[in-house]
Design an enzyme around this catalytic site. Structure first.
Site, short mmCIF file in Angstrom:
data_model
loop_
_atom_site.label_atom_id
_atom_site.label_comp_id
_atom_site.label_asym_id
_atom_site.label_seq_id
_atom_site.Cartn_x
_atom_site.Cartn_y
_atom_site.Cartn_z
N ASP A 128 131.82 97.13 23.93
CA ASP A 128 131.88 97.05 22.48
C ASP A 128 130.50 96.80 21.87
OD1 ASP A 128 134.59 97.42 22.57
OD2 ASP A 128 135.09 95.30 22.40
N LYS A 136 133.52 99.39 17.78
CA LYS A 136 134.16 98.19 17.24
C LYS A 136 133.13 97.29 16.54
CE LYS A 136 138.30 97.75 20.07
NZ LYS A 136 139.22 97.60 18.95
N MET A 188 135.04 85.99 11.89
CA MET A 188 134.98 87.20 11.05
C MET A 188 135.49 86.91 9.64
SD MET A 188 136.43 89.59 14.11
CE MET A 188 137.48 88.23 14.68
#
Length: 519
Positions: free
Chosen positions: A39, A61, A176
């Site tokens: 990723d 991603k 996030m």
């Protein structure tokens, strides 16, 4: 197909960013993998530990922008495993913490493919720790929760029980969370969390460009915008944040914020800079390889007893010479009576490890220093000999790289000596593209570029292509010695750091001194 005929998949957590936080087991899985599917949110330096012949598949991603969909990733994992390959699915942080590792494991289990899970250090605990914030503390918090911050805020019903979360957990960690920070903080206040609760937002936690912003629950959203904090970031909410003023340690390291680019084949010797808080970026622009043919070196080894001096100019020349000596069923006893000279303490150390005493080491670790040393050494033995005959009757063997300076050999011949120059190894340009490095340089994320030979510098410019010189003007350039300095200056660039002694150790010390002055 029987299960034993299939491959195996390792779901590996790469950790939060600091390459030192990759687990030992994770590293072992990487090194034996035939295929690595990785990723965006992981330290790209980890990829340097993967076998050169392994297949790399970039899954993307990055902040909602995916190079491959999850279904495509699952299909790729299954396909490679069914081909009987060892697959490493490399994910940032921990694969089972908001990494969809559980879903990927289910796919493998349903397909009857062997898999193992290698946990990684999650940013949910690592980023706060590197910011000096313990998630639990006997006096402040005895519980913590980790929550995804990317839930769709337009949903009528949330999967999060905000009433219980707001007041029922001591420390809250949102991953996030930057995009939805207004909604998240408003929800917590609405459901009973104190508006003045301490909050920290940590961007790029555990990396050299870590950025920590401390505020209160009611003000943090505005201050994140004001300070232009972008993803990826971890948000910590709770009284434990107040401990940062006392426990902050990472950002206090003397070289914190420095990113040092290493262009040699390995970063050995630069480790001390990491201990001081710098991040070392390995981007090798030379690769050491055997010569295209051993013929010249074989002839010299067959005639080894005819030489008076055996001269080594690098640790690589020592390794490859003795490798070939052993392959030809000879050993150090065949060197009896031959004097040994080494350029540099590292080269001398490589020779001494083989139980061989070094007779001469020049004070200056270059061809000029070697010439001066031999003229003094031989001049004392041949007092009164004409200048052009100083080396008369002497034979020198200098195994070296395929491309090297001719200054010393020319001087030996000028003074009447005979010198053989077999190629013991070659420094070749690896097959790299510099897209990621170019982006780092353009974004100002490299502070020092190091070059340990003219070849590392020349290859660097060729790999980066157009605009390489302009990018280098944005960073401090460190070189190991005068020969490399000349190559840099000829390109119209300025050298900022050069040690008095041409060794990696002295170079690292000079970089450290330069960085401390900048601080």
């Amino acid at each position: 197909m029987e299960k034993k005929d299939k491959g195996i998949v390792y779901l590996v957590g790469a950790g939060p960013g600091d390459i030192g936080l990759l687990t030992v087991k994770g590293l072992k899985c990487l090194r034996k993998a035939d295929v690595v599917i990785y990723d965006f949110h992981l330290n790209a330096q980890i990829l340097n530990y993967i076998r050169h012949d392994a297949e790399f598949i970039y899954a993307g991603k990055r902040g909602g922008h995916h190079t491959m969909t999850q279904d495509e990733i699952n299909a790729a994992i299954l396909q490679k495993a069914r081909e009987g390959k060892i697959v490493c699915r490399l994910k940032g942080g921990d694969p089972f913490i908001f990494g969809r590792g559980g879903e990927e494991a289910q796919v493998l289990a349903q397909a009857d493919i062997l898999f193992e899970v290698v946990p990684g250090v999650s940013s949910s605990v690592a980023a706060p720790a590197y910011a000096g914030i313990p998630l639990t503390h006997r006096l402040y918090s005895s519980s913590f929760a980790v929550i995804p911050g990317y839930e769709d805020t337009t949903k009528e019903e949330s999967a999060i029980d905000w009433a219980k979360l707001a007041t029922g957990v001591g420390t809250l960690v949102f991953l996030m969370a930057v995009k939805n920070i207004d909604t998240l903080t408003a929800k917590l206040i609405e459901h009973g969390r104190r508006p003045d609760t301490p909050v920290a937002v940590i961007r790029w936690g555990t990396r050299s460009d870590q950025q920590t912003l401390v505020s209160s629950l009611e003000k943090i959203a505005a201050e994140v915008r004001e300070n232009e904090i972008k993803p990826p970031a971890v948000m910590v909410i709770g009284d434990v944040v107040n401990l940062r003023s006392e426990l902050a340690w990472y950002e206090k390291k003397p070289m914190f914020g420095q990113r040092v680019l290493v262009t040699r084949e390995h970063s050995e010797g630069f480790d001390i800079l990491e201990d001081l808080g710098a991040e070392v970026l390995l981007f090798p622009t030379v690769e050491i390889a055997p010569p295209q043919t051993w013929d010249d070196l074989d002839r010299s080894i067959d005639a080894i007893q005819t030489y008076d001096w055996l001269i080594f100019t690098s640790a690589n020349s020592v390794r490859y010479f003795f490798r070939r000596l052993i392959e030809k069923e000879r050993d150090i006893r065949d060197l009896g009576g031959i004097k040994i000279c080494a350029i540099g303490s590292k080269t001398a150390g490589e020779i001494q490890q083989r139980g061989i005493r070094v007779d001469l080491v020049p004070e200056e670790f270059n061809a000029e220093g070697l010439i001066d040393l031999f003229i003094r050494e031989v001049g004392q033995q041949k007092n009164g000999a004409p200048a052009g005959q100083l080396f008369q009757g002497m034979r020198f063997l200098l195994p070296r790289a395929g491309k090297a300076r001719e200054l010393f050999p020319e001087k030996v011949r000028e003074l009447g000596g005979v010198i053989d120059l077999p190629t013991a190894y070659q420094a070749i340009k690896p097959e790299f593209h510099g897209k990621r490095l170019r982006r780092f340089l353009e974004e100002g994320r490299v502070t020092v570029a190091t070059f340990t030979s003219a070849a590392t510098f020349t290859n660097f410019r060729e790999i980066l292509g157009d605009g390489a010189d302009e990018l280098l003007r944005k960073v401090a350039i460190a070189v190991i010695g005068p020969v490399t300095e000349k190559a840099v200056v000829r390109a119209g660039l300025r050298v900022d750091i050069m040690p008095e002694e041409a060794t990696v150790e002295a170079m690292v010390s000079s970089i450290r001194a330069w960085a401390l002055k900048q601080a």
